[in-house]
Design an enzyme around this catalytic site. Sequence first.
Site, PDB file in Angstrom:
ATOM      1  N   CYS A  40       0.837  -1.197   0.000  1.00 13.05           N
ATOM      2  CA  CYS A  40       0.000   0.000   0.000  1.00 13.05           C
ATOM      3  C   CYS A  40       0.880   1.259   0.000  1.00 13.05           C
ATOM      4  O   CYS A  40       1.990   1.253   0.522  1.00 13.05           O
ATOM      5  CB  CYS A  40      -0.913   0.010   1.225  1.00 13.05           C
ATOM      6  SG  CYS A  40      -2.082   1.393   1.250  1.00 13.05           S
ATOM      7  N   ASP A  42       0.400   3.812   1.710  1.00  7.36           N
ATOM      8  CA  ASP A  42       0.360   4.405   3.055  1.00  7.36           C
ATOM      9  C   ASP A  42       1.771   4.698   3.584  1.00  7.36           C
ATOM     10  O   ASP A  42       2.633   3.814   3.582  1.00  7.36           O
ATOM     11  CB  ASP A  42      -0.360   3.427   3.996  1.00  7.36           C
ATOM     12  CG  ASP A  42      -0.755   4.070   5.313  1.00  7.36           C
ATOM     13  OD1 ASP A  42       0.146   4.605   6.005  1.00  7.36           O
ATOM     14  OD2 ASP A  42      -1.942   4.038   5.656  1.00  7.36           O
ATOM     15  N   ARG A  44       2.886   4.937   6.380  1.00 10.51           N
ATOM     16  CA  ARG A  44       3.283   4.192   7.585  1.00 10.51           C
ATOM     17  C   ARG A  44       3.761   2.781   7.274  1.00 10.51           C
ATOM     18  O   ARG A  44       4.081   2.024   8.194  1.00 10.51           O
ATOM     19  CB  ARG A  44       2.098   4.149   8.555  1.00 10.51           C
ATOM     20  CG  ARG A  44       1.647   5.523   9.019  1.00 10.51           C
ATOM     21  CD  ARG A  44       0.293   5.453   9.686  1.00 10.51           C
ATOM     22  NE  ARG A  44      -0.750   5.040   8.732  1.00 10.51           N
ATOM     23  CZ  ARG A  44      -2.044   4.880   9.059  1.00 10.51           C
ATOM     24  NH1 ARG A  44      -2.429   5.085  10.299  1.00 10.51           N
ATOM     25  NH2 ARG A  44      -2.919   4.511   8.142  1.00 10.51           N
ATOM     26  N   HIS A  96      -2.171  -4.078   4.972  1.00 10.81           N
ATOM     27  CA  HIS A  96      -1.959  -3.661   6.364  1.00 10.81           C
ATOM     28  C   HIS A  96      -3.301  -3.401   7.028  1.00 10.81           C
ATOM     29  O   HIS A  96      -4.245  -2.933   6.378  1.00 10.81           O
ATOM     30  CB  HIS A  96      -1.053  -2.424   6.449  1.00 10.81           C
ATOM     31  CG  HIS A  96      -1.647  -1.176   5.887  1.00 10.81           C
ATOM     32  ND1 HIS A  96      -2.175  -0.173   6.664  1.00 10.81           N
ATOM     33  CD2 HIS A  96      -1.823  -0.771   4.607  1.00 10.81           C
ATOM     34  CE1 HIS A  96      -2.630   0.785   5.890  1.00 10.81           C
ATOM     35  NE2 HIS A  96      -2.431   0.472   4.639  1.00 10.81           N
ATOM     36  N   CYS A  99      -6.125  -0.118   6.893  1.00  6.09           N
ATOM     37  CA  CYS A  99      -5.897   0.486   5.571  1.00  6.09           C
ATOM     38  C   CYS A  99      -7.059   1.419   5.215  1.00  6.09           C
ATOM     39  O   CYS A  99      -8.214   0.994   5.138  1.00  6.09           O
ATOM     40  CB  CYS A  99      -5.753  -0.605   4.511  1.00  6.09           C
ATOM     41  SG  CYS A  99      -5.406   0.051   2.857  1.00  6.09           S
TER      42      CYS A  99
HETATM   43 CO    CO Z   1      -3.445   1.181   2.995  1.00  9.19          CO
END
Ligand code: CO
Length: 198
Positions: A40, A42, A44, A96, A99
Site C-alpha cells: 500500500c 500508506d 506508515r 496492512h 488500511c
Molecule cells: Co493502505
Amino acid sequence: MLDHLKENNRAWAARRIAGDADFFSRLARQQAPEYLWIGCSDSRVPANEIVDLNPGELFVHRNVANLAPPQDANYLSVLQFAVDVIRVKHIMVVGHYGCGGVAAAVDGQRRGLVDHWLHPIREIWHDNRDELMAIADERARLERLCELNVLRQVRNVASDVFVHEAWARGQQLHVHGWVYSLANGLIKDLNATVGPAD
Ligand code: CO
C-alpha cells in the site's frame, strides 16, 4: 525549498559511504533484488524499512490498498520486469490493518476517481458478505477485509500469464500474502503461498 530533505539526503549518503565505501558504485552497476513487494502507498508502511533491507534488495510497487489488478499497465509492467528480467524469487503482496483504502471502498461515501480504483475491494466484500457480516465488531470486520483483499491479490498475481510462463520454464518463484500491523510493526504471514508446484 525542502532544504531539510536535501540536507538529510547528503547526510544519509555520507553515512552509507562511511560504512561501505563501494556502496553506491556497486549498486550503480546492477540491481539484483530477490523480492518484489506489492504494498500500500500508506506512508506508515515503508517497504524496505519494515523488512530491514538495503537499497538494491527489494523491488517495490505500491498503490492505494495494495491491488494487483490484471488490467493495470503499471502493475503489469512492474510484474513482468520483476519476473522476466530481474527474476525475483519471491513476490509478497503486503496489506496492512487499518488500511484507509480498504475502509473507503466500503463506507458508502463518494470520493471520485479512487472509488473506481477501489472497486475490486467492493467485489471482495460482496463475495465474502456472509463471513464478514458474521463479525460483529466493525474494526475486526475491516481487518478481515484487509486479509481477504491480500488473498485475492495473491490469486491475481499467481494466475497471471507472466508468472505461469516463469513456472513453465522452471523458474523458482513463490507468491506470498502478508498483512502488516501498524500497531506493533509486525508482519503476519497469511500462509497463502503459491509456488510452481501449486
Ligand atoms: Co493502505
